[in-house]
Structures are given as C-alpha cells and as structure tokens.
Design a protein around this motif. Sequence first.
Motif, mmCIF file in Angstrom:
data_model
loop_
_atom_site.group_PDB
_atom_site.id
_atom_site.type_symbol
_atom_site.label_atom_id
_atom_site.label_comp_id
_atom_site.label_asym_id
_atom_site.label_seq_id
_atom_site.Cartn_x
_atom_site.Cartn_y
_atom_site.Cartn_z
ATOM 1 N N THR A 93 -5.396 -6.080 -1.093
ATOM 2 C CA THR A 93 -4.667 -5.577 0.237
ATOM 3 C C THR A 93 -5.433 -5.192 0.997
ATOM 4 O O THR A 93 -5.432 -5.346 2.161
ATOM 5 C CB THR A 93 -3.419 -4.479 -0.281
ATOM 6 O OG1 THR A 93 -3.971 -3.559 -1.108
ATOM 7 C CG2 THR A 93 -2.183 -4.810 -1.176
ATOM 8 N N GLY A 94 -6.606 -4.402 0.766
ATOM 9 C CA GLY A 94 -7.620 -3.954 1.668
ATOM 10 C C GLY A 94 -8.064 -5.144 2.425
ATOM 11 O O GLY A 94 -8.296 -5.286 3.770
ATOM 12 N N LEU A 95 -8.697 -6.235 1.700
ATOM 13 C CA LEU A 95 -8.889 -7.518 2.251
ATOM 14 C C LEU A 95 -7.927 -7.903 3.145
ATOM 15 O O LEU A 95 -8.423 -8.418 4.211
ATOM 16 C CB LEU A 95 -8.918 -8.635 0.931
ATOM 17 C CG LEU A 95 -10.345 -8.777 0.667
ATOM 18 C CD1 LEU A 95 -11.519 -7.999 0.580
ATOM 19 C CD2 LEU A 95 -10.662 -10.015 -0.528
ATOM 20 N N THR A 102 -16.428 -5.577 6.910
ATOM 21 C CA THR A 102 -14.994 -5.926 6.774
ATOM 22 C C THR A 102 -14.486 -5.220 5.318
ATOM 23 O O THR A 102 -13.335 -4.739 5.061
ATOM 24 C CB THR A 102 -14.846 -7.181 6.843
ATOM 25 O OG1 THR A 102 -15.103 -7.892 8.176
ATOM 26 C CG2 THR A 102 -13.141 -7.748 6.689
ATOM 27 N N LEU A 103 -15.416 -5.471 4.415
ATOM 28 C CA LEU A 103 -15.183 -5.301 2.958
ATOM 29 C C LEU A 103 -15.042 -3.658 2.816
ATOM 30 O O LEU A 103 -13.943 -3.273 2.375
ATOM 31 C CB LEU A 103 -16.121 -5.766 2.243
ATOM 32 C CG LEU A 103 -16.132 -7.028 1.695
ATOM 33 C CD1 LEU A 103 -17.437 -7.533 0.885
ATOM 34 C CD2 LEU A 103 -15.074 -7.640 1.042
ATOM 35 N N LEU A 142 -9.276 1.387 4.459
ATOM 36 C CA LEU A 142 -7.656 1.430 4.788
ATOM 37 C C LEU A 142 -6.929 1.511 3.386
ATOM 38 O O LEU A 142 -5.794 1.926 3.431
ATOM 39 C CB LEU A 142 -7.476 0.154 5.577
ATOM 40 C CG LEU A 142 -8.014 -0.053 7.091
ATOM 41 C CD1 LEU A 142 -7.780 -1.476 7.547
ATOM 42 C CD2 LEU A 142 -7.080 1.097 7.769
ATOM 43 N N ALA A 143 -7.308 0.470 2.482
ATOM 44 C CA ALA A 143 -6.554 0.528 1.370
ATOM 45 C C ALA A 143 -6.362 1.669 0.474
ATOM 46 O O ALA A 143 -5.492 1.862 -0.217
ATOM 47 C CB ALA A 143 -6.994 -0.823 0.425
ATOM 48 N N LEU A 179 -5.580 -6.575 4.820
ATOM 49 C CA LEU A 179 -5.658 -5.688 6.102
ATOM 50 C C LEU A 179 -6.920 -5.848 7.007
ATOM 51 O O LEU A 179 -6.840 -6.000 8.265
ATOM 52 C CB LEU A 179 -5.463 -4.113 5.875
ATOM 53 C CG LEU A 179 -4.317 -3.693 5.002
ATOM 54 C CD1 LEU A 179 -4.201 -2.113 4.975
ATOM 55 C CD2 LEU A 179 -3.021 -3.864 6.119
ATOM 56 N N ALA A 180 -7.900 -5.811 6.284
ATOM 57 C CA ALA A 180 -9.093 -5.935 7.073
ATOM 58 C C ALA A 180 -9.300 -7.440 7.512
ATOM 59 O O ALA A 180 -10.144 -7.392 8.761
ATOM 60 C CB ALA A 180 -10.287 -5.441 6.082
ATOM 61 N N LEU A 185 0.594 -1.226 -0.095
ATOM 62 C CA LEU A 185 0.064 -0.070 0.157
ATOM 63 C C LEU A 185 0.733 1.284 0.165
ATOM 64 O O LEU A 185 0.649 2.402 -0.892
ATOM 65 C CB LEU A 185 -0.843 0.108 1.150
ATOM 66 C CG LEU A 185 -2.188 -0.759 1.144
ATOM 67 C CD1 LEU A 185 -3.181 -0.795 2.332
ATOM 68 C CD2 LEU A 185 -2.841 0.035 -0.078
ATOM 69 N N LEU A 222 -13.789 -13.603 1.443
ATOM 70 C CA LEU A 222 -14.218 -12.405 1.006
ATOM 71 C C LEU A 222 -13.795 -11.993 -0.565
ATOM 72 O O LEU A 222 -14.436 -11.268 -1.141
ATOM 73 C CB LEU A 222 -13.614 -11.302 1.947
ATOM 74 C CG LEU A 222 -14.200 -11.461 3.288
ATOM 75 C CD1 LEU A 222 -13.657 -10.145 4.244
ATOM 76 C CD2 LEU A 222 -15.821 -11.050 3.361
ATOM 77 N N THR A 265 -14.362 -1.514 5.388
ATOM 78 C CA THR A 265 -13.223 -0.918 6.189
ATOM 79 C C THR A 265 -12.027 -1.446 5.490
ATOM 80 O O THR A 265 -10.816 -0.538 5.317
ATOM 81 C CB THR A 265 -13.207 -1.568 7.599
ATOM 82 O OG1 THR A 265 -13.517 -2.903 7.456
ATOM 83 C CG2 THR A 265 -14.275 -0.979 8.377
ATOM 84 N N GLY A 266 -11.854 -2.468 4.817
ATOM 85 C CA GLY A 266 -10.805 -2.706 4.068
ATOM 86 C C GLY A 266 -10.466 -1.976 2.924
ATOM 87 O O GLY A 266 -9.435 -1.404 2.719
ATOM 88 N N LEU A 267 -11.326 -1.423 2.214
ATOM 89 C CA LEU A 267 -11.508 -0.471 1.000
ATOM 90 C C LEU A 267 -10.923 0.767 1.514
ATOM 91 O O LEU A 267 -10.145 1.361 1.035
ATOM 92 C CB LEU A 267 -12.875 -0.195 0.655
ATOM 93 C CG LEU A 267 -13.265 -0.554 -0.786
ATOM 94 C CD1 LEU A 267 -12.696 -2.015 -1.247
ATOM 95 C CD2 LEU A 267 -14.627 -0.427 -0.969
ATOM 96 N N THR A 297 -5.327 -3.042 -4.922
ATOM 97 C CA THR A 297 -5.654 -2.468 -3.702
ATOM 98 C C THR A 297 -6.621 -3.260 -2.974
ATOM 99 O O THR A 297 -6.899 -3.266 -1.958
ATOM 100 C CB THR A 297 -6.408 -0.971 -4.205
ATOM 101 O OG1 THR A 297 -5.391 -0.174 -4.954
ATOM 102 C CG2 THR A 297 -6.943 -0.388 -3.081
ATOM 103 N N LEU A 298 -7.543 -3.634 -3.726
ATOM 104 C CA LEU A 298 -8.932 -4.262 -3.421
ATOM 105 C C LEU A 298 -8.180 -5.686 -2.447
ATOM 106 O O LEU A 298 -8.811 -5.978 -1.214
ATOM 107 C CB LEU A 298 -9.756 -4.846 -4.291
ATOM 108 C CG LEU A 298 -10.793 -3.983 -4.933
ATOM 109 C CD1 LEU A 298 -11.335 -4.705 -6.132
ATOM 110 C CD2 LEU A 298 -11.779 -3.521 -4.082
#
Lengths: 186, 186
Positions: free
Chosen positions: A155-157, B152-153, B159-160, A159-160, A107, A174, B155-157, A152-153
């Motif tokens: 990595t967001g996953l 979760t999805l 964050l990313a 992280l979350a 990120l 997810l 918040t991941g978004l 991005t998607l």
Amino acid sequence: MTVQRADARRNHALILAVAEKEVAAHGANASLEQIARTAGVGSATVRRHFPSRRALLSAVFGKRIDDLRARAVDLAEADDPRAALLDWLSALTAYATSARGMADALLQDGGDDADHADACSLRLGGAVDPLLRRAVRAGAVAPEVTTADLITLVTGLALATEHHPNPAAEANRLLTLTVRGISPQS
Amino acid sequence: MTVQRADARRNHALILAVAEKEVAAHGANASLEQIARTAGVGSATVRRHFPSRRALLSAVFGKRIDDLRARAVDLAEADDPRAALLDWLSALTAYATSARGMADALLQDGGDDADHADACSLRLGGAVDPLLRRAVRAGAVAPEVTTADLITLVTGLALATEHHPNPAAEANRLLTLTVRGISPQS
DNA sequence: TGCTAAGTGGCGGGGTCCTCCGTATCGTAC
DNA sequence: GTACGATACGGAGGACCCCGCCACTTAGCA
C-alpha cells in the motif's frame, strides 16, 4: 435492525454503485455530496448507509478484496511457494494502484476505533497468511515477516507512486526492487 | 519583482513560522485559513506568499531537507559505501515519519506543473546521488536503482505507517526489511 | 385498510478554499 | 520632509463540503 426494508436495500446498492464510479474517478476523497446527488438521494441517506468515508471505501472495494482472497486461496496450492507469494503480491499491487483510493482504504482501518469486522486489511490478511507461512517454511521469506508487513509495504508503494505518470508500472518495478532488496548483501 | 518589500518579507517569515507548528500538529492538510488566522494576516496573504499548499509544505520542510542534504554530503566520504547509504536512508525515514506531512510534500512535487526549482525531492535527489552511485560502484546496490526510487520507497513507507501506533519504529523495521529484500533468493 | 417504526430528504450551521478589489503602506524621488 | 507610484494587504463573497437535526413519507405487518 431485524431486517432491512426493501427500499433501504435498494438505496444501499444504488449508492454503492454510484460510489464505485465516483471513487474510481476522483480517488479516496470523492465528494459524498456528489455521490448523493448523482444517486438522486439526500446526503443524509448516504451517511446513514455508510457512517464514515472509510465504511464506504471498505464497501466499494469489498469485491476486489474478495477477488484477492480467492486468488490467495488458489495460489496456496501452487508448486512454488515463493513464486506463489510473489504472484499474489503482484496482484495486490496491481489492484491497489489501479483502484484509486484502495490504498487509503487498506491503510486507514485500525486507525480509528471502528469495528474491525469488515476492515479491509484484516480480511485480506487472513487469506494471505497460509501463503506467507508456506513461503517462510520454504525458506524464501524471513520468519519475522507478517502479512501486515506485506500489505503495508504494498500500500505504501501504491500511495507513493500515485502521482507518477504510470503508477502501476512504477509500483510493480519498485515491488520487484523491494522483493530482491535494495542492498541484500547477505 | 525587483526586491521584496520589508513588510512582505516579515509576513513571509511569520507565516512560515506559524505554518511549521500548524503542520506539525495537523499534518499535510492543515487549514491554510487557520494558519492565516493564527498569524493574524488575511487568508489572501498566505496564498500570495505560497500559491499552493505544496509550496508552503516545501518551504516548511526546507530546513529539514537541507539537513538531509548536509548529511548526505558528510556520508559521501564514509568508509563503507553501503553503510553510508543505509545510514542516510535511515535518517530520511526518521525525518519523514517524525515530520507529519513531509512525506506528502516529498511526493507531490512533480505531480503538478509547478516550477521544479524548489521541489523537495529534486533538491534531495541531487545531494544523494553521489552516495547512491558510490554504493552501486561498490556492488552493494543494483545499477538501475535511482535516487528517486529510494525516496519514493521511503516516503511510501512513511505514508503507510502513518496510522501505526509507533510510526517511526515500524517504518524503520520495514526499511530494513526492504533493504534486505522480502525474498532475495539470489 | 390502518398503524407504527424504519427510512428519507432538505435545511441550516460551520468550515475550507479561492478570487476579486478597494485600501493601506512601503520605498523612493524630489 | 513630502508626495507619489508600485507593492502588498485583508475582508467580502461565492462555491463547495461535511455534519446533525427534524418533520415527513412509506413499507410492511396486523
């Protein structure tokens, strides 16, 4: 900066090896101090070889990034473009969740004004682009989707789901949800 | 713990007010020390009122959480179940990206053994559940999807996209992508 | 074998988190 | 109105971390 001295090269490798373990154990913000201590070098030496935490993370995950690039190249010639892309996304998810801190590394490059030469996500993006474009041509993915979006998607996953009991499984679940769409309705 | 003393209540409110600004300015890991200093209280007092950083974040974003809950209740009676859910997801995305640190707050509860009574995501989940279930009944969403998944999805978004030039817009774009699915194929 | 620049490591400053403990203050009972 | 006990406060101190500086060592060339 003609050529690195031998001891410098040795230290570089040593620090990298220690950092790998340390990051795996404590995530993206492992203590640089601790890495230096374990490696038996001064903290300044760590900072000299890796000016920023990002640089260190980037180096640590360099191999994994290369693996993913290779995987993308392999998959670029698979029969089913869509399946190939999904395969690769799944691989990326697995990597990103298994390697603590990798998501952060992916990120945060581009966030600062660092040299983008060794930025993780760019290196990834280049390799995946053919894969994605083929999927687009096959009509499996909307044309406005970019590789950056995909990364991005995922990595967001990662992280979350980091605080989940079983991050990898949860992230993968997810991911399939994201691939199918929460509510496609098309 | 019969009833809080008056000065304690005052300090609680004061710290909260300062923390709001500080978190807005510096994100989820704003300095507690700095908050104490700005509020003119000892750092121990901050820790006494909010034992963990999470507790503080949870309190800081309490109002926003309530707003989102209210929004969910309103939308629960809208005509189109799918549109209602998407509306709410969009609102959540906007909140999560606009309020720095909120995504972290939403994520990290449940990570530790804290009392789940005032955990952000649980409070949210309860209110959204009717909304989601209605959408499921309408066939707009797969039945195995949970509110936790949605949160979760998103918040991941958030964050990313945090390091993106325009996080809100980017997150929203990716949200629509996630809703439609990267590659639905159905 | 010397010399020089590249490389090193330790030290100190500034910051944070967290805990402990003496002290001030609130609220009540008289 | 006062005295008292529980409650809440805040500063000191320890442990850790990041960061920059600078005197010193050492590798590699002549």
